[in-house]
Design an enzyme around this catalytic site. Structure first.
Site, PDB file in Angstrom:
ATOM      1  N   ASN A 181      -7.297  -7.595  13.632  1.00 45.23           N
ATOM      2  CA  ASN A 181      -8.204  -6.520  13.213  1.00 45.23           C
ATOM      3  C   ASN A 181      -9.378  -7.217  12.531  1.00 45.23           C
ATOM      4  OD1 ASN A 181      -9.608  -4.446  12.045  1.00 45.23           O
ATOM      5  ND2 ASN A 181      -7.942  -3.776  10.689  1.00 45.23           N
ATOM      6  N   TRP A 182     -10.475  -7.308  13.260  1.00 44.74           N
ATOM      7  CA  TRP A 182     -11.631  -8.030  12.717  1.00 44.74           C
ATOM      8  C   TRP A 182     -12.302  -7.278  11.571  1.00 44.74           C
ATOM      9  CZ3 TRP A 182     -14.893 -10.145  17.483  1.00 44.74           C
ATOM     10  CH2 TRP A 182     -14.132 -11.111  18.146  1.00 44.74           C
ATOM     11  N   LYS A 183     -11.966  -5.995  11.433  1.00 44.01           N
ATOM     12  CA  LYS A 183     -12.662  -5.154  10.428  1.00 44.01           C
ATOM     13  C   LYS A 183     -14.162  -5.268  10.657  1.00 44.01           C
ATOM     14  CE  LYS A 183      -8.622  -5.503   7.533  1.00 44.01           C
ATOM     15  NZ  LYS A 183      -8.023  -5.447   6.210  1.00 44.01           N
TER      16      LYS A 183
ATOM     17  N   HIS B 196      -5.690   3.394   9.728  1.00 44.39           N
ATOM     18  CA  HIS B 196      -5.694   2.212   8.863  1.00 44.39           C
ATOM     19  C   HIS B 196      -5.899   2.649   7.410  1.00 44.39           C
ATOM     20  CE1 HIS B 196      -6.804  -1.575   7.003  1.00 44.39           C
ATOM     21  NE2 HIS B 196      -6.207  -2.162   8.017  1.00 44.39           N
TER      22      HIS B 196
ATOM     23  N   GLU C 147      -7.648   1.545   5.155  1.00 45.49           N
ATOM     24  CA  GLU C 147      -9.055   1.589   4.715  1.00 45.49           C
ATOM     25  C   GLU C 147      -9.719   2.882   5.184  1.00 45.49           C
ATOM     26  OE1 GLU C 147     -10.087  -2.314   6.194  1.00 45.49           O
ATOM     27  OE2 GLU C 147      -8.703  -3.150   4.716  1.00 45.49           O
TER      28      GLU C 147
ATOM     29  N   GLU D 281       1.745  -1.436   7.081  1.00 44.08           N
ATOM     30  CA  GLU D 281       0.827  -2.242   6.284  1.00 44.08           C
ATOM     31  C   GLU D 281       0.842  -1.745   4.838  1.00 44.08           C
ATOM     32  OE1 GLU D 281      -2.407  -4.270   8.774  1.00 44.08           O
ATOM     33  OE2 GLU D 281      -3.097  -2.231   8.446  1.00 44.08           O
TER      34      GLU D 281
ATOM     35  N   GLY E 231      -5.272  -7.923   2.331  1.00 44.46           N
ATOM     36  CA  GLY E 231      -6.396  -8.676   1.786  1.00 44.46           C
ATOM     37  C   GLY E 231      -6.163  -9.187   0.376  1.00 44.46           C
TER      38      GLY E 231
ATOM     39  N   SER F 208      -1.784  -9.657   4.707  1.00 40.85           N
ATOM     40  CA  SER F 208      -1.794 -11.066   4.301  1.00 40.85           C
ATOM     41  C   SER F 208      -0.860 -11.943   5.138  1.00 40.85           C
ATOM     42  CB  SER F 208      -1.482 -11.203   2.801  1.00 40.85           C
ATOM     43  OG  SER F 208      -2.495 -10.558   2.025  1.00 40.85           O
TER      44      SER F 208
ATOM     45  N   GLY G  99      -5.495  -9.339   9.661  1.00 39.72           N
ATOM     46  CA  GLY G  99      -6.873  -9.131   9.226  1.00 39.72           C
ATOM     47  C   GLY G  99      -7.597 -10.460   9.090  1.00 39.72           C
ATOM     48  N   GLY G 100      -7.713 -10.951   7.863  1.00 35.65           N
ATOM     49  CA  GLY G 100      -8.504 -12.144   7.579  1.00 35.65           C
ATOM     50  C   GLY G 100      -8.205 -13.330   8.488  1.00 35.65           C
TER      51      GLY G 100
HETATM   52  P1  13P Z   1      -5.199  -8.991   5.910  1.00 34.17           P
HETATM   53  O1  13P Z   1      -4.423  -9.753   6.950  1.00 34.17           O
HETATM   54  O2  13P Z   1      -6.574  -9.535   5.680  1.00 34.17           O
HETATM   55  O3  13P Z   1      -4.410  -8.778   4.668  1.00 34.17           O
HETATM   56  O4  13P Z   1      -5.455  -7.518   6.534  1.00 34.17           O
HETATM   57  C1  13P Z   1      -4.409  -6.804   7.038  1.00 34.17           C
HETATM   58  C2  13P Z   1      -4.935  -5.606   7.744  1.00 34.17           C
HETATM   59  O5  13P Z   1      -5.434  -4.695   7.131  1.00 34.17           O
HETATM   60  C3  13P Z   1      -4.867  -5.592   9.204  1.00 34.17           C
HETATM   61  O6  13P Z   1      -5.166  -4.323   9.706  1.00 34.17           O
END
Ligand code: 13P
Length: 246
Positions: A9-11, A95, A97, A167, A173, A205, A226-227
């Protein structure tokens, strides 16, 4: 047997130039992996280019959100038919967010899930509890409610195809992952509401150093990254960890 899925997930990250470099490196890194599925969920404006680059490769692509409406006067929104036209295989819905920053309710998430399925794509239903909810012992109640809302609007059979992503909000994050046992407990709880063949992936994470122990849990079928999905070497190392499971 459930095929492990590792999805990035590149966000809201990327640029046309950096995306090209990242995808080239990821493709090289996953070339020899077998028995797992890999995908990237990218920002909308990049879908056309990403689809062109990834067609006929083993990396699938998708989006991070969509509108629950099919068309109309919804300025700024993007519909399921539009995403289908760009060859998206996966679309993230719900998600944390989106839920926390944009006020998406369980009902909206359920409608988005239905829109994805109706257009031949696979919804990745994201759910998870906040730290406050976990500390109050309400984790199962919260994720159960989030799942029930989607089941209420959709046939249970939808979950033969759909993916669930657990999640925990406190792990996203933050560098703080759920322990493998914590993840397994919630995944096993969620599985009791879906099917033995439903893929339930973990996000929060996930890094090369912790992926293998989390993926080793019996009900963890891969990860939503994510990251670490923005760093080709990290993403491919995580995919390798999932392959060992498959
Ligand atoms: P991180 O891997 O950066 O914690 O993000 C997880 C996430 O929200 C994937 O959708």
């Amino acid at each position: 047997m459930r095929t492990p899925l590792v999805a990035g997930n590149w966000k809201m990250h990327g640029s046309r130039a950096s995306n090209r470099a990242l995808l080239d490196a990821v493709l090289a890194g996953i070339e020899t992996l077998a028995g797992i599925e890999c995908a990237v969920c990218v920002p909308y404006p990049y879908l056309g280019e990403v689809a062109g680059r990834l067609a006929k490769t083993r990396l699938a692509w998708g989006a991070q959100n969509l509108s629950e409406h099919l068309q109309g006067a919804f300025t700024g929104e993007v519909s399921a038919p539009m995403l289908a036209e760009f060859g998206c295989r996966y679309v993230l819905v719900g998600h944390s967010e989106r839920r926390q920053l944009y006020g998406e309710t369980d009902a909206v998430v359920a409608a988005k899930f239905a829109a994805v399925l109706a257009h031949g794509m696979t919804p990745v239903l994201c759910l998870g509890e906040t730290l406050e909810e976990r500390d109050a012992g309400r984790t199962e109640q919260v994720v159960g409610r989030q799942l029930a809302a989607v089941l209420g609007l959709n046939e249970k059979n939808a979950f033969k195809k759909a993916v669930v992503a657990y999640e925990p909000v406190w792990a996203i994050g933050t560098g703080r992952t759920a322990s493998p046992e914590q993840a397994q407990a919630v995944h096993a709880f969620l599985r009791s509401g879906v099917f033995p063949e439903t893929r339930i992936i973990y996000g929060g994470s996930v890094k090369p150093g912790n992926a293998a122990t989390i993926f080793a849990m019996p009900d963890v079928d891969g990860g939503l990254i994510g990251g670490a999905s923005l760093v080709a070497g990290d993403f491919t190392a995580i995919a390798r960890a999932a392959q060992r499971k498959g």
